[in-house]
Design a protein around this motif. Structure first.
Motif, mmCIF file in Angstrom:
data_model
loop_
_atom_site.group_PDB
_atom_site.id
_atom_site.type_symbol
_atom_site.label_atom_id
_atom_site.label_comp_id
_atom_site.label_asym_id
_atom_site.label_seq_id
_atom_site.Cartn_x
_atom_site.Cartn_y
_atom_site.Cartn_z
ATOM 1 N N LYS A 144 1.397 -18.047 -6.592
ATOM 2 C CA LYS A 144 0.573 -18.363 -7.761
ATOM 3 C C LYS A 144 -0.044 -17.118 -8.394
ATOM 4 N N GLY A 145 0.213 -15.947 -7.805
ATOM 5 C CA GLY A 145 -0.337 -14.711 -8.342
ATOM 6 C C GLY A 145 -1.795 -14.513 -8.020
ATOM 7 N N LYS A 146 -2.285 -15.209 -6.997
ATOM 8 C CA LYS A 146 -3.701 -15.139 -6.641
ATOM 9 C C LYS A 146 -3.986 -14.220 -5.459
ATOM 10 N N ARG A 147 -2.966 -13.595 -4.930
ATOM 11 C CA ARG A 147 -3.142 -12.733 -3.761
ATOM 12 C C ARG A 147 -2.390 -11.432 -3.982
ATOM 13 N N ASN A 148 -3.101 -10.328 -3.859
ATOM 14 C CA ASN A 148 -2.482 -9.007 -3.920
ATOM 15 C C ASN A 148 -2.105 -8.633 -2.489
ATOM 16 N N ILE A 149 -0.875 -8.212 -2.274
ATOM 17 C CA ILE A 149 -0.386 -8.024 -0.907
ATOM 18 C C ILE A 149 -0.065 -6.572 -0.600
ATOM 19 N N GLN A 150 0.093 -6.293 0.687
ATOM 20 C CA GLN A 150 0.438 -4.960 1.163
ATOM 21 C C GLN A 150 1.951 -4.809 1.241
ATOM 22 N N ILE A 151 2.394 -3.574 1.323
ATOM 23 C CA ILE A 151 3.821 -3.290 1.431
ATOM 24 C C ILE A 151 4.401 -3.947 2.680
ATOM 25 N N SER A 152 3.667 -3.975 3.765
ATOM 26 C CA SER A 152 4.173 -4.590 4.994
ATOM 27 C C SER A 152 4.413 -6.093 4.797
ATOM 28 N N THR A 153 3.627 -6.727 3.952
ATOM 29 C CA THR A 153 3.831 -8.151 3.660
ATOM 30 C C THR A 153 5.116 -8.348 2.866
ATOM 31 N N ILE A 154 5.399 -7.434 1.955
ATOM 32 C CA ILE A 154 6.653 -7.490 1.189
ATOM 33 C C ILE A 154 7.831 -7.421 2.146
ATOM 34 N N LEU A 155 7.756 -6.539 3.120
ATOM 35 C CA LEU A 155 8.825 -6.411 4.102
ATOM 36 C C LEU A 155 9.001 -7.710 4.886
ATOM 37 N N GLU A 156 7.909 -8.319 5.321
ATOM 38 C CA GLU A 156 7.992 -9.564 6.083
ATOM 39 C C GLU A 156 8.570 -10.703 5.239
ATOM 40 N N LEU A 157 8.162 -10.784 3.975
ATOM 41 C CA LEU A 157 8.716 -11.807 3.090
ATOM 42 C C LEU A 157 10.218 -11.611 2.910
ATOM 43 N N ALA A 158 10.631 -10.360 2.714
ATOM 44 C CA ALA A 158 12.052 -10.060 2.541
ATOM 45 C C ALA A 158 12.842 -10.446 3.798
ATOM 46 N N LYS A 159 12.293 -10.136 4.955
ATOM 47 C CA LYS A 159 12.957 -10.520 6.212
ATOM 48 C C LYS A 159 13.088 -12.040 6.305
ATOM 49 N N GLY A 160 12.026 -12.741 5.959
ATOM 50 C CA GLY A 160 12.035 -14.200 6.014
ATOM 51 C C GLY A 160 13.051 -14.816 5.060
ATOM 52 N N LEU A 161 13.259 -14.157 3.932
ATOM 53 C CA LEU A 161 14.229 -14.637 2.944
ATOM 54 C C LEU A 161 15.633 -14.074 3.189
ATOM 55 N N GLU A 162 15.729 -13.147 4.131
ATOM 56 C CA GLU A 162 16.991 -12.470 4.462
ATOM 57 C C GLU A 162 17.570 -11.745 3.250
ATOM 58 N N ILE A 163 16.702 -10.944 2.602
ATOM 59 C CA ILE A 163 17.096 -10.162 1.445
ATOM 60 C C ILE A 163 16.555 -8.741 1.586
ATOM 61 N N HIS A 164 17.043 -7.848 0.734
ATOM 62 C CA HIS A 164 16.472 -6.497 0.665
ATOM 63 C C HIS A 164 15.155 -6.601 -0.104
ATOM 64 N N PRO A 165 14.123 -5.887 0.303
ATOM 65 C CA PRO A 165 12.828 -5.987 -0.391
ATOM 66 C C PRO A 165 12.902 -5.768 -1.896
ATOM 67 N N LYS A 166 13.826 -4.928 -2.359
ATOM 68 C CA LYS A 166 13.902 -4.657 -3.801
ATOM 69 C C LYS A 166 14.232 -5.909 -4.611
ATOM 70 N N GLU A 167 14.874 -6.900 -3.992
ATOM 71 C CA GLU A 167 15.201 -8.137 -4.701
ATOM 72 C C GLU A 167 13.951 -8.914 -5.109
#
Length: 81
Positions: free
Chosen positions: A46-69
């Motif tokens: 919803k755009g209500k949370r600013n996240i850290q780079i480590s969170t981006i990595l975890e989300l990418a892992k969970g989605l099985e994608i490269h973080p740049k996607e």
């Protein structure tokens, strides 16, 4: 929060939601895959949370994608002033 930052967070969240739905994952399923509370993922989408780079990595892992996607969205509406 300035308008440019807000638009960026919303755009990022929409992209995250799009990728999650493309993989037919619920918030809870993605939450389990990346060890992030589902309510936090909802706030990110919803755009209500600013996240850290480590969170981006975890989300990418969970989605099985490269973080740049996660950043493959249009930035034309952002004001970088």
């Amino acid at each position: 929060m300035d308008l440019g930052k807000s638009v960026f967070l919303i755009s990022f969240g929409q992209r995250l939601k799009e990728l999650r739905k493309d993989r037919k994952l619920s918030l809870r399923q993605l939450s389990i895959r990346c060890n992030i509370d589902y309510s936090d993922i909802s706030k990110i989408e919803k755009g209500k949370r600013n996240i850290q780079i480590s969170t981006i990595l975890e989300l990418a892992k969970g989605l099985e994608i490269h973080p740049k996607e996660l950043f493959d969205f249009n930035l034309e509406d952002l004001s970088c002033r």
